[in-house]
Motif scaffolding. Structure first.
Motif, PDB file in Angstrom:
ATOM      1  N   GLU A   1      -0.915 -33.852  35.660  1.00 14.02           N
ATOM      2  CA  GLU A   1       0.233 -33.189  35.024  1.00 14.02           C
ATOM      3  C   GLU A   1       1.551 -33.755  35.547  1.00 14.02           C
ATOM      4  O   GLU A   1       2.482 -33.989  34.763  1.00 14.02           O
ATOM      5  N   GLU A   2       1.638 -33.993  36.862  1.00 16.33           N
ATOM      6  CA  GLU A   2       2.853 -34.589  37.447  1.00 16.33           C
ATOM      7  C   GLU A   2       3.114 -35.955  36.822  1.00 16.33           C
ATOM      8  O   GLU A   2       4.252 -36.286  36.482  1.00 16.33           O
TER       9      GLU A   2
ATOM     10  N   SER B   1       5.380 -42.414  37.869  1.00 17.08           N
ATOM     11  CA  SER B   1       4.119 -42.380  37.128  1.00 17.08           C
ATOM     12  C   SER B   1       3.144 -43.434  37.656  1.00 17.08           C
ATOM     13  O   SER B   1       1.976 -43.144  37.925  1.00 17.08           O
TER      14      SER B   1
ATOM     15  N   GLY C   1      -4.423 -37.141  25.530  1.00 14.31           N
ATOM     16  CA  GLY C   1      -3.956 -36.896  26.885  1.00 14.31           C
ATOM     17  C   GLY C   1      -4.609 -37.843  27.878  1.00 14.31           C
ATOM     18  O   GLY C   1      -5.336 -38.755  27.500  1.00 14.31           O
TER      19      GLY C   1
ATOM     20  N   THR D   1       2.025 -37.085  33.918  1.00 17.82           N
ATOM     21  CA  THR D   1       2.377 -36.912  32.507  1.00 17.82           C
ATOM     22  C   THR D   1       3.845 -36.535  32.365  1.00 17.82           C
ATOM     23  O   THR D   1       4.556 -37.079  31.506  1.00 17.82           O
ATOM     24  N   LEU D   2       4.310 -35.636  33.209  1.00 22.25           N
ATOM     25  CA  LEU D   2       5.717 -35.223  33.184  1.00 22.25           C
ATOM     26  C   LEU D   2       6.630 -36.400  33.540  1.00 22.25           C
ATOM     27  O   LEU D   2       7.658 -36.611  32.890  1.00 22.25           O
TER      28      LEU D   2
ATOM     29  N   SER E   1      -5.996 -32.232  38.548  1.00 15.97           N
ATOM     30  CA  SER E   1      -5.311 -31.837  37.306  1.00 15.97           C
ATOM     31  C   SER E   1      -3.804 -31.743  37.522  1.00 15.97           C
ATOM     32  O   SER E   1      -3.015 -32.159  36.670  1.00 15.97           O
ATOM     33  N   LYS E   2      -3.418 -31.230  38.671  1.00 19.27           N
ATOM     34  CA  LYS E   2      -1.988 -31.124  38.997  1.00 19.27           C
ATOM     35  C   LYS E   2      -1.349 -32.518  39.092  1.00 19.27           C
ATOM     36  O   LYS E   2      -0.242 -32.739  38.595  1.00 19.27           O
TER      37      LYS E   2
ATOM     38  N   LYS F   1       6.826 -38.629  30.598  1.00 19.49           N
ATOM     39  CA  LYS F   1       7.634 -38.004  29.550  1.00 19.49           C
ATOM     40  C   LYS F   1       9.123 -38.144  29.856  1.00 19.49           C
ATOM     41  O   LYS F   1       9.937 -38.367  28.957  1.00 19.49           O
TER      42      LYS F   1
END
Length: 161
Positions: free
Chosen positions: A116-117, A130, A150, A119-120, A112-113, A123
């Motif tokens: 999230e990395e 990515s 997501g 996704t950031l 999950s981390k 972004k």
């Protein structure tokens, strides 16, 4: 004709194990065949692709059963069949994900981390970072899919990259 509320009661009874209608023999045989194929494929060096191939037969049966569902009075037997198939498919997919995480040497939280990395990074338009995270995860057997809600993941064959 069964109402939606009757179907919901049937679903909850089935999930609780209190529903008394038996799963038809052909569906039980399909579930057994699917389960045996899953165990065999996972014993063969976690052969994820074979499991996903075998998954197609229960999904075809679910789809065919849904088509029969329209306008039939035998709804309870059809519901029980679908629920039995759903239960087995979900169980196998959960096991497949657990095995993929173990094979990748990750916990659900660590994955999950990473997501999230990524996704950031997306972004912030850091597409190289990515892509690097996606390739890193694919190399260890975790495929990422970007959906409107997501990013989700599924097991895949580890890549040689």
């Amino acid at each position: 004709m069964q109402t939606l509320q009757d179907c919901e009661v049937t679903l909850s009874q089935f999930r609780e194990g209190t529903y008394k209608v038996l799963v038809p023999d052909d569906v039980r045989e399909l579930i057994k065949k699917f389960h045996d194929s899953f165990v065999e494929s996972m014993s063969d060096d976690l052969h994820t692709t074979a499991v996903l191939d075998v998954l197609m037969e229960p999904l075809k049966t679910i789809n065919g059963t849904l088509k029969k569902f329209k306008g039939k009075k035998q709804q309870q037997a059809l519901i029980v069949s679908l629920l039995a198939l759903e239960k087995e498919v979900k169980e196998v997919l959960t096991q497949l994900k657990d095995i993929a995480l173990k094979r990748a040497g990750l916990t659900e939280e660590e994955l999950s981390k990473k997501i999230e990395e990524r996704t950031l990074a997306r972004k912030n338009k850091q597409y190289e970072a990515s892509d690097s995270i996606r390739k890193e995860l694919t190399a260890i057997g975790i495929a990422l899919m970007d959906e409107p809600g997501g990013t989700i993941w599924r097991p895949c064959e580890p890549s040689d990259e």
